[in-house]
Design a protein around this motif. Structure first.
Motif, PDB file in Angstrom:
ATOM      1  N   THR A 157       1.001  -1.215  -0.082  1.00 18.72           N
ATOM      2  CA  THR A 157      -0.102  -0.040  -0.067  1.00 18.72           C
ATOM      3  C   THR A 157       0.882   1.365   0.110  1.00 18.72           C
ATOM      4  O   THR A 157       1.768   1.560   0.757  1.00 18.72           O
ATOM      5  N   CYS A 158       0.680   2.201  -0.743  1.00 16.68           N
ATOM      6  CA  CYS A 158       1.353   3.521  -0.869  1.00 16.68           C
ATOM      7  C   CYS A 158       0.502   4.315   0.097  1.00 16.68           C
ATOM      8  O   CYS A 158      -0.730   4.683   0.176  1.00 16.68           O
ATOM      9  N   CYS A 199      -0.561   8.125  -1.692  1.00 15.25           N
ATOM     10  CA  CYS A 199      -1.835   8.057  -2.361  1.00 15.25           C
ATOM     11  C   CYS A 199      -2.854   7.204  -2.085  1.00 15.25           C
ATOM     12  O   CYS A 199      -4.020   7.032  -2.744  1.00 15.25           O
ATOM     13  N   ARG A 235      -3.047   3.946  -2.985  1.00 13.02           N
ATOM     14  CA  ARG A 235      -3.321   2.932  -3.758  1.00 13.02           C
ATOM     15  C   ARG A 235      -2.652   1.637  -3.341  1.00 13.02           C
ATOM     16  O   ARG A 235      -1.647   1.518  -2.279  1.00 13.02           O
ATOM     17  N   THR A 236      -3.508   0.370  -3.509  1.00  6.61           N
ATOM     18  CA  THR A 236      -2.965  -0.782  -2.846  1.00  6.61           C
ATOM     19  C   THR A 236      -2.967  -1.913  -4.268  1.00  6.61           C
ATOM     20  O   THR A 236      -3.587  -1.842  -5.138  1.00  6.61           O
ATOM     21  N   CYS A 259       5.704   3.443  -5.821  1.00  8.48           N
ATOM     22  CA  CYS A 259       4.545   3.702  -6.434  1.00  8.48           C
ATOM     23  C   CYS A 259       4.993   4.382  -7.610  1.00  8.48           C
ATOM     24  O   CYS A 259       5.275   5.481  -7.914  1.00  8.48           O
ATOM     25  N   HIS A 260       4.377   3.787  -8.972  1.00 11.02           N
ATOM     26  CA  HIS A 260       4.526   4.639 -10.032  1.00 11.02           C
ATOM     27  C   HIS A 260       3.623   5.633 -10.242  1.00 11.02           C
ATOM     28  O   HIS A 260       4.123   6.735 -11.049  1.00 11.02           O
ATOM     29  N   GLU A 261       2.294   5.841  -9.652  1.00 13.20           N
ATOM     30  CA  GLU A 261       1.784   6.945  -9.759  1.00 13.20           C
ATOM     31  C   GLU A 261       2.352   8.153  -9.150  1.00 13.20           C
ATOM     32  O   GLU A 261       2.473   9.172  -9.667  1.00 13.20           O
ATOM     33  N   CYS A 262       2.867   7.964  -7.914  1.00 11.79           N
ATOM     34  CA  CYS A 262       3.437   9.034  -7.165  1.00 11.79           C
ATOM     35  C   CYS A 262       4.797   9.301  -7.825  1.00 11.79           C
ATOM     36  O   CYS A 262       4.992  10.714  -7.933  1.00 11.79           O
ATOM     37  N   ASP A 303       7.642   8.443  -3.413  1.00 11.45           N
ATOM     38  CA  ASP A 303       7.263   7.227  -4.130  1.00 11.45           C
ATOM     39  C   ASP A 303       7.753   5.838  -3.368  1.00 11.45           C
ATOM     40  O   ASP A 303       7.458   4.739  -3.762  1.00 11.45           O
ATOM     41  N   LEU A 320       5.727   3.421   1.376  1.00 12.57           N
ATOM     42  CA  LEU A 320       5.156   2.122   1.397  1.00 12.57           C
ATOM     43  C   LEU A 320       4.694   1.258   2.536  1.00 12.57           C
ATOM     44  O   LEU A 320       5.684   1.365   3.340  1.00 12.57           O
TER      45      LEU A 320
END
Length: 88
Positions: free
Chosen positions: A25-26, A29, A31-32, A61-64, A71, A74
């Motif tokens: 899990t980030c 943001c 996301r999991t 995390c690719h999005e962050c 990023d 985690l």
């Protein structure tokens, strides 16, 4: 599956052998994602550690990262196998 005691699951190979899962899990943001332990073993090797500080070096995390945020903020979660053999 026969368990050996003391039970240790400190490498990806041992995690794969035990049949347990792993998710990330980030915390930035929220996301999991469920990680594919077999793919990680193939990519990193069975002797690579599966503890937080071992994995945070290679997973991000690719999005962050794309947004320029932290990023590597985690959290990793282990998923145990229930006595019936289903993942919890």
């Amino acid at each position: 599956m026969t368990m050996k005691f003391p039970f240790t699951e400190n490498t990806l190979g041992k995690k794969l052998e035990a049949g347990t899962g792993l998710s990330v899990t980030c915390l930035t943001c929220r996301r999991t994602a469920v990680l594919d332990v077999a793919a990680l073993v193939e990519r990193l090797g069975p002797d690579h550690g599966c503890l937080h500080w071992d994995l945070v070096k290679v997973i991000f995390c690719h999005e962050c990262r794309a947004a320029g945020r932290d990023d590597r903020n985690l959290q990793f979660t282990n998923h145990a196998v229930t006595p019936e053999g289903r993942k919890a």
